[in-house]
Design a protein around this motif. Structure first.
Motif, short mmCIF file in Angstrom:
data_model
loop_
_atom_site.label_atom_id
_atom_site.label_comp_id
_atom_site.label_asym_id
_atom_site.label_seq_id
_atom_site.Cartn_x
_atom_site.Cartn_y
_atom_site.Cartn_z
N ASN A 25 -4.40 8.57 2.75
CA ASN A 25 -5.26 9.72 1.99
C ASN A 25 -4.20 10.14 0.76
O ASN A 25 -4.54 10.99 0.18
N ASP A 26 -3.30 9.38 0.53
CA ASP A 26 -2.17 9.79 -0.29
C ASP A 26 -2.98 9.19 -1.83
O ASP A 26 -3.00 7.85 -1.67
N GLU A 27 -3.08 9.93 -2.73
CA GLU A 27 -3.88 9.33 -3.88
C GLU A 27 -2.75 8.55 -4.52
O GLU A 27 -3.20 7.71 -5.67
N TYR A 28 -1.50 8.52 -4.22
CA TYR A 28 -0.36 7.54 -5.20
C TYR A 28 0.07 6.36 -4.32
O TYR A 28 1.20 6.00 -4.17
N VAL A 29 -1.05 5.73 -3.33
CA VAL A 29 -0.69 4.86 -2.71
C VAL A 29 -1.66 3.65 -3.00
O VAL A 29 -2.77 3.64 -3.14
N PHE A 30 -0.70 2.30 -3.13
CA PHE A 30 -1.70 1.01 -3.41
C PHE A 30 -1.46 0.03 -2.14
O PHE A 30 -0.24 -0.04 -1.93
N ASP A 31 -2.67 -0.31 -1.61
CA ASP A 31 -2.38 -1.12 -0.40
C ASP A 31 -3.46 -2.28 -0.78
O ASP A 31 -4.53 -2.18 -0.84
N THR A 32 -2.78 -3.42 -0.52
CA THR A 32 -3.48 -4.68 -0.86
C THR A 32 -4.29 -5.10 0.39
O THR A 32 -5.38 -5.90 0.17
N SER A 33 -4.39 -4.45 1.38
CA SER A 33 -5.34 -4.77 2.64
C SER A 33 -6.50 -4.09 2.59
O SER A 33 -7.29 -4.15 3.59
N ARG A 34 -6.78 -3.15 1.87
CA ARG A 34 -7.98 -2.31 1.49
C ARG A 34 -9.20 -3.45 1.34
O ARG A 34 -8.95 -4.36 0.77
#
Length: 672
Positions: free
Chosen positions: A544-553
């Motif tokens: 929910n943090d707008e400043y997170v990038f996650d390659t597993s999305r």
């Protein structure tokens, strides 16, 4: 022109090997012109070495067949190519058309120039068998018959992206010398256009007065041929495109569009007014005497459009800051000709002048571009809403301004500007210690380079640092390699190359845009921040943090690479566009980050991310690099697809998602 190009192994004509690339007249229009000898003998059957369109003039006499030339090293079958034309050539005053050797055409060759032809009429002249063949070829890559005549935004983007993907691939093959040097053409855009035309992979082929479906005001083009294949301007070289229209009284030719190169045209102080020069030389070099321009062809069409007061599309050319020898073209919308007159040119001959006035109520395009140039070149120019001159506080070689023209907010939440990854973790699936042994710089085609070997034998970037294809993983050279730091295989490690600006949006917080035009495949920035563990991601902080990038999305799939069937590549070594990341990489830019933290989500983004791997300190680290999905005009917001997080761990219910405000016609309603 070498007559051999138009000759064919057909009864009644001479025979010349079609694999030879020869000099040809500059391509004036994408409308195909068949020699009479072929028109009478082909009867709808094209030899296997010809594309359905043969772009050449009728030969004057036959010549003996040259010795055969070996096929290219790679499994790429050469189509018949047109002659190169100067990038940004303009058919205005004192602008003689030139061939590859820089020689101007004589008066006779200009008389042989073919006027624009209606693509619909041409398609009716083709044989039924040829039509069916083209239908099958183009439908296999997603363009219906109806969309070829009248496109929309989605198909225009598809055509342009396909064109550029083919052009990038051809550049890659040429850079690595995998196209036979005698058969290769320095202008990959011409070859890509030939491929697209031969497969009928075009749109808006129905010529029209006024707006073109799917082409928006402010769209930019790096090649004249891009405008041709989407129906914006049908001439690859001439500055005036026109057609014959018929009404109840008469039929006459009217102007459809013009390209103002900015060389011969008198740009006034008013950005909505353009004084355009007519076409045709006004100095006869052979007889050395002054000539007046003639009221025929494009000049006559402009005169008729002035009298009829029909709308004319105007494309403006501006110098490309990244390439001083090239231009970028911006579609500036619809104009009408308010006045016309004759004045003396530099040589003393009469030159037709046409005063174009922009129709009111249209979005800003050229005027906005001019404003941006003033901000960049003159620091004293007032920049409305400027809060901070450099958000990066000197961390980037190019300052990053902070601007708010919406409300009184003084800036985003505090963070420490950081240009790369903080506390990165080694990438487990690749050996930690590796590096190439190249001297000075890695050379495309050098299969002894270990970094090129890891990229499946292909150099991932073109000579001007454009990414060729999306890959499961791009391997770049790094500090562990012996090549120089300026090696062309270190694109994502060089920091910002474009003037970025963080700005306040109307409804989505802060956003990111560029003051420069960005070409498709260009590196934009890395996603910088702290590398965090999955265990630190929880319901209150993480997804929910707008400043997170996650390659597993879960990311919405899309195709960006070239279509092998269009290039007739036989090789099965075509890289997948699905990313191959053995373990998720999660990056938080909440406390440490760069401009990437301000890129908003869009369901129709203009930016995509690419995993990039390189070694440093005896270990390999994975980075996330952002590249331009398509050409991006100045001041357009940069966006990418955030993807969806799926279900929460241990829960069957999906995680709460954010409402999407991207405004795209393909908006999925939510993200995150």
């Amino acid at each position: 022109m070498d007559e051999g190009l138009c000759q064919n192994p057909v009864p009644g004509s001479g025979f010349v090997d079609k694999t030879r690339i020869v000099e040809a007249k500059p391509l004036r229009s994408l409308a195909p012109v068949l020699p009479k000898s072929l028109q009478s003998s082909l009867s709808g059957q094209y030899p296997s070495v010809f594309p359905p369109f043969v772009l050449c003039e009728e030969p004057q006499e036959s010549q003996p067949s040259p010795a055969p030339i070996p096929a290219p090293i790679r499994s790429y079958r050469n189509p018949v190519d047109e002659e190169e034309t100067p990038h940004g050539a303009h058919g205005g005053t004192c602008s003689p058309m030139k061939d590859l050797n820089g020689k101007s055409e004589d008066a006779d060759s200009q008389k042989r120039a073919v006027p624009p032809m209606n693509s619909c009429n041409l398609s009716q002249k083709r044989s039924k068998k040829t039509k069916e063949s083209q239908l099958d070829l183009s439908s296999s890559v997603g363009i219906s018959v109806a969309l070829r005549d009248d496109g929309d935004r989605e198909v225009v983007n598809l055509v342009l992206m396909t064109f550029d993907s083919i052009r990038r691939r051809l550049c890659q093959l040429e850079d690595s010398n995998e196209l036979n040097t005698m058969m290769a053409i320095k202008r990959a855009d011409l070859r890509a256009s030939t491929v697209m035309t031969s497969k009928a992979f075009r749109t808006n082929m129905r010529r029209r007065v006024g707006a073109v479906p799917g082409v928006e005001i402010g769209d930019i083009f790096f090649f004249r041929l891009e405008m041709c294949i989407v129906g914006l301007h049908g001439q690859s070289m001439s500055g005036i495109d026109y057609m014959v229209v018929k009404d109840e009284v008469q039929e006459e030719q009217v102007a459809l569009s013009i390209v103002s190169s900015g060389v011969y045209d008198n740009n006034t102080d008013d950005d909505d007014v353009l004084v355009y020069s007519g076409q045709g030389e006004n100095f006869n070099k052979k007889d050395k005497h002054v000539l007046d321009q003639k009221l025929h062809r494009g000049n006559l069409a402009l005169d008729k459009s002035w009298r009829r007061q029909n709308e004319v599309r105007v494309i403006r050319g501006l110098r490309d800051a990244a390439n001083k020898n090239a231009k970028i073209y911006v579609y500036d919308g619809l104009y009408k000709i308010q006045d016309t007159w004759i004045e003396k040119g530099q040589s003393g001959g009469g030159v037709f002048k046409y005063k174009f006035v922009r129709l009111p109520g249209q979005p800003s395009a050229f005027a906005g571009w001019r404003s941006v140039q003033k901000w960049k070149t003159d620091s004293s120019t007032l920049r409305t809403g400027l809060i901070l001159a450099d958000l990066s506080t000197g961390s980037e070689s190019i300052p990053v301004p902070l601007v708010n023209e919406v409300d009184n907010e003084k800036g985003p939440s505090f963070f420490t500007y950081f240009h790369s990854l903080k506390d990165p973790k080694p990438f487990s699936s690749v050996q930690s210690s590796y590096g190439c042994n190249c001297n000075k710089t890695c050379v495309p085609g050098d299969l002894s380079c270990s970094c090129i070997q890891r990229n499946e034998g292909d150099f991932p970037y073109t000579a001007n640092a454009i990414l060729v294809s999306r890959k499961p993983l791009v391997h770049e050279c790094g500090p562990m390699c012996k090549c120089f730091p300026n090696c062309k295989n270190r694109v994502s490690q060089t920091g910002l190359k474009h003037q970025m600006e963080v700005f306040k949006t109307k409804d989505r917080g802060w956003g990111l845009r560029s003051l420069d035009a960005i070409r498709a495949g260009t590196f934009i920035c890395e996603y910088a921040g702290e590398v965090i563990d999955r265990s630190k991601v929880n319901e209150n902080w993480g997804y929910n943090d707008e400043y997170v990038f996650d390659t597993s999305r879960i990311f919405h799939p899309f195709k960006w690479n070239f279509e092998p069937s269009l290039l007739e590549e036989i090789s099965t070594n075509i890289s997948s566009e699905d990313y191959a990341i053995s373990s998720p990489l999660i990056i938080s830019s909440n406390n440490f980050g760069n401009v990437a933290r301000y890129m908003n989500h869009s369901c129709s983004p203009n930016v995509f991310w690419q995993p990039v791997l390189y070694a440093e300190n005896n270990q390999s680290f994975l980075h996330i690099a952002f590249f331009a999905l398509r050409h991006i005009p100045p001041m357009a917001e940069l966006t990418y697809d955030y993807g969806c997080s799926g279900q929460a761990e241990g829960s069957s219910a999906p995680k709460e998602r954010n409402k999407c405000l991207c405004g795209s016609s393909k908006c999925r309603g939510s993200f995150g």
